[in-house]
Write an enzyme that holds these catalytic residues in place. Structure first.
Site, PDB file in Angstrom:
ATOM      1  N   ASP A  32       3.994   7.359   1.095  1.00 34.98           N
ATOM      2  CA  ASP A  32       3.881   7.846  -0.345  1.00 34.98           C
ATOM      3  C   ASP A  32       3.298   9.506  -0.201  1.00 34.98           C
ATOM      4  OD1 ASP A  32       1.027   7.852   0.010  1.00 34.98           O
ATOM      5  OD2 ASP A  32       1.060   5.911  -0.748  1.00 34.98           O
ATOM      6  N   HIS A  89       1.002  10.306  -7.397  1.00 37.25           N
ATOM      7  CA  HIS A  89       2.066  11.150  -7.354  1.00 37.25           C
ATOM      8  C   HIS A  89       2.089  12.301  -8.391  1.00 37.25           C
ATOM      9  CE1 HIS A  89       4.431   7.662  -5.329  1.00 37.25           C
ATOM     10  NE2 HIS A  89       4.118   8.345  -4.456  1.00 37.25           N
TER      11      HIS A  89
END
Length: 258
Positions: free
Chosen positions: A140, A85
């Site tokens: 994600d 991330h």
């Protein structure tokens, strides 16, 4: 940058092309690639010579997603996801316009890398999937944020929950990509878009990109204020003076980013 193992980085004047280069794994994202992308994306804003970033894949794939077969990284899954991330955030924070050149399969995190770019051009041979559910995973690399903004909430749920594999034509119809072209036209279209962006006013384009990214979470009043601030900045630049002069002189402006 340090020596690269999973990326090929080419510079053509103001255009930086980043090729995900693990063709034997369909350019799957492993910890090494994530680390190299993070360093690259964080470095781009400091490079005043770069005006456009193009991201593509080696061989016949864009990126097949995370390399679930990678065994070198023994970190806890939550730690690995934080690393992933950070890469997504760094791509989002690149102030220069970004173009995804999608030459083949773009799945999972690979699809969301493409969707995280500002513009997307795909070959008719490209295939797309939010494939996570087929692997027992949830989305994600920013997919939960990107998808609803691109296609609407219910379409986003359809893509993420059913995890179907879409042809390029359907991806274009849904709004996942800007343009679909035959494979032999892909380079020409991407090059032309990159050239046009590189010739544009860097400060104004960066501000427009930032405001558009912020708009979905901001009020009307907030965005009007942001537009006013951005225009005040633009009017203080040499580029706006150049644009006005070029208009009255009936010529193309030359922008220098100052």
């Amino acid at each position: 940058m340090t020596d690269l193992e999973t990326l090929v980085v080419d510079r053509d004047g103001p255009v930086l092309t980043v090729t995900l280069s693990r063709p034997e794994r369909k350019n799957a994202l492993d910890p090494q690639m994530a680390a190299e992308l993070l360093e690259l994306f964080r470095g781009v804003p400091q490079d005043g010579e770069v005006r456009v970033v193009v991201i593509t894949g080696a061989g016949d794939a864009f990126c097949s997603g995370a390399d679930l077969g990678a065994t070198a990284d023994t970190a806890h899954a939550l730690v690995r996801m934080r690393d992933i991330h950070r890469v997504a955030q760094a791509l989002h924070d690149v102030p220069q316009p970004t173009i995804a050149r999608i030459n083949g399969v773009a799945a999972g995190a690979g699809l969301n890398i493409a969707l995280g770019c500002d513009l997307t051009v795909a070959s008719t041979e490209a295939r797309f999937s939010e494939i996570f559910a087929r692997r027992g995973l949830s989305t994600d690399f920013g997919g939960a944020w990107l998808l609803p903004r691109l296609v609407g909430l219910h379409r986003a749920k359809e893509l993420a929950l059913l995890a179907e594999i879409l042809p390029a034509s359907e991806a274009e119809r849904l709004g996942l990509v800007n343009r679909v072209v035959p494979p032999d036209e892909l380079d020409a279209v991407v090059d032309e878009w990159a050239r046009r962006l590189a010739a544009g006013p860097p400060i104004a384009l960066a501000q427009t990109k930032q405001m558009l990214n912020q708009s979905v979470e901001s009020s009307w009043e907030t965005m009007l204020a942001a537009e006013g601030t951005a225009q005040a900045v633009n009017f203080s630049t040499a580029d706006t003076v150049e644009a006005m002069s070029a208009f009255f002189e009936k010529r193309e402006p030359t922008f220098e980013g100052r």
